[in-house]
Scaffold this active site. Structure first.
Site, short mmCIF file in Angstrom:
data_model
loop_
_atom_site.label_atom_id
_atom_site.label_comp_id
_atom_site.label_asym_id
_atom_site.label_seq_id
_atom_site.Cartn_x
_atom_site.Cartn_y
_atom_site.Cartn_z
N LYS A 1 -23.80 -12.50 18.43
CA LYS A 1 -23.67 -13.81 19.07
C LYS A 1 -23.48 -13.70 20.57
O LYS A 1 -23.30 -14.70 21.26
CB LYS A 1 -22.48 -14.56 18.47
CG LYS A 1 -22.52 -14.69 16.96
CD LYS A 1 -21.23 -15.28 16.43
CE LYS A 1 -21.14 -15.18 14.92
NZ LYS A 1 -19.86 -15.71 14.41
N ARG B 1 -10.96 -21.55 6.67
CA ARG B 1 -12.23 -22.26 6.50
C ARG B 1 -12.51 -22.40 5.00
O ARG B 1 -11.58 -22.52 4.21
CB ARG B 1 -13.36 -21.49 7.21
CG ARG B 1 -13.21 -21.50 8.73
CD ARG B 1 -14.21 -20.59 9.41
NE ARG B 1 -13.87 -19.19 9.25
CZ ARG B 1 -14.58 -18.20 9.75
NH1 ARG B 1 -15.68 -18.46 10.43
NH2 ARG B 1 -14.20 -16.95 9.59
N PRO C 1 -22.13 -21.67 16.81
CA PRO C 1 -23.47 -21.07 16.72
C PRO C 1 -23.39 -19.64 16.20
O PRO C 1 -22.50 -18.88 16.57
CB PRO C 1 -23.95 -21.10 18.17
CG PRO C 1 -23.18 -22.20 18.81
CD PRO C 1 -21.83 -22.16 18.16
N GLU C 2 -24.31 -19.28 15.30
CA GLU C 2 -24.37 -17.93 14.76
C GLU C 2 -25.62 -17.24 15.30
O GLU C 2 -26.30 -17.77 16.18
CB GLU C 2 -24.33 -17.98 13.24
CG GLU C 2 -23.05 -18.62 12.71
CD GLU C 2 -22.90 -18.54 11.20
OE1 GLU C 2 -23.50 -17.64 10.59
OE2 GLU C 2 -22.18 -19.38 10.63
#
Length: 309
Positions: free
Chosen positions: A61, A292, A2-3
């Site tokens: 966050k 990533r 989650p950002e």
């Protein structure tokens, strides 16, 4: 993971359903999810019981609930990690498969009586953190006017949507670095709340390569980037965040839909929409990045000749 928009959606839900309510009881079902509470799960349960949630706040966050009723000022930190979820549920609802912590709340009209922390991968957790004064004297974060912030979040910079922060602040922080632009905006001590997805989207919107050297970035480029970051985050927030699987949900169990509006991230081999509008032919490329992937347009986000590490 989650950002910022996803965490803000959760914060708004908690502010609606949990703020102002007393914690009647606490049940730790998996001690690993309170491992950052140094005095252990029993102290965690005892300390929270009887407290009232006065504020639900967020910076980047990092999400926390300020509590009334503790001997010393502290906040309940809720770190979502890779798969953490905070759900409000009725006691009669079946326990989730990966339920880790259960908080039973005082009655509120038409409000579920339990707050549940669910975490499949157990990278997240809950713990108490003492409050400390903010370094700049401003509010701790979104949802709070208090000039205090949990010590666990005090090291991170103000986030993209924080009105106290400015494009000039971002420019100053970037120029202190000698690194790739994308690496810098992912650094939570430069600007908080930006993750891999929204970094690619903002860089695409600003027409900047994430491989640019921060030491060469110009003010007008930072202004463009700052505006792009705010726009991307705002639109994602309005859509309820980005959801690619069932792991991210808000407090009512609903997923976000901003993934349907992405211009760069995850679009490898697809036409760049900006170039298409301008009569150019280019395809979004994917490059490995810090374990990533990065997605960008090779035409409207030209790579620098020299790439810093």
């Amino acid at each position: 993971m989650p950002e910022l928009p996803e965490v803000e959606v959760v914060r708004v839900g908690l502010d609606k359903w949990v703020r102002g309510r007393r914690i009647e009881s606490v049940q730790v079902l998996d001690p690993r999810s309170v491992r950052r509470h140094h005095d252990g799960p029993l102290d965690f349960e005892h300390s929270l019981t009887g407290c009232t949630v006065s504020t639900v706040a967020r910076r980047g966050k990092f999400l926390w609930m300020e509590l009334d009723g503790l001997p010393e000022p502290a906040a309940l930190m809720a770190h979502l990690g890779m798969s953490g979820q905070l759900l409000v549920e009725e006691p009669a609802a079946p326990d989730e498969k990966h339920l880790k912590v259960r908080l039973t709340l005082s009655d509120m009209p038409d409000a579920p009586a339990e707050l549940r922390f669910v975490d499949q991968r157990i990278f997240g957790g809950m713990f108490l953190s003492a409050l400390t004064a903010t370094s700049d004297g401003g509010p701790g974060g979104a949802g709070s006017m208090s000039k205090f912030i949990p010590q666990a979040a005090a090291h991170i910079a103000r986030d993209v949507l924080d009105p106290v922060r400015s494009a000039e602040d971002l420019y100053t922080s970037l120029r202190k670095k000698t690194t790739q632009l994308k690496r810098a905006i992912l650094d939570q001590e430069v600007i908080s709340g930006v993750g891999n997805i929204y970094a690619d989207e903002a860089l695409w919107a600003a027409g900047l390569s994430g491989l640019r050297n921060t030491a060469t970035i110009r003010r007008f480029e930072v202004t463009l980037l700052n505006e792009a970051l705010i726009d991307v985050m705002t639109r994602a927030l309005e859509a309820g965040g980005t959801s690619f699987d069932s792991l991210y949900v808000n407090v009512n169990g609903a997923s976000g839909y901003f993934s349907r509006s992405l211009n760069a991230y995850g679009r490898e081999g697809e036409p760049c929409l900006r170039c298409l509008e301008q009569g150019r032919q280019s395809l979004i490329r994917r490059d490995p990045f810090m374990g990533r992937s990065s997605y960008s347009c090779p035409v409207c986000q030209p790579r620098p000749r020299r790439i810093p590490r």
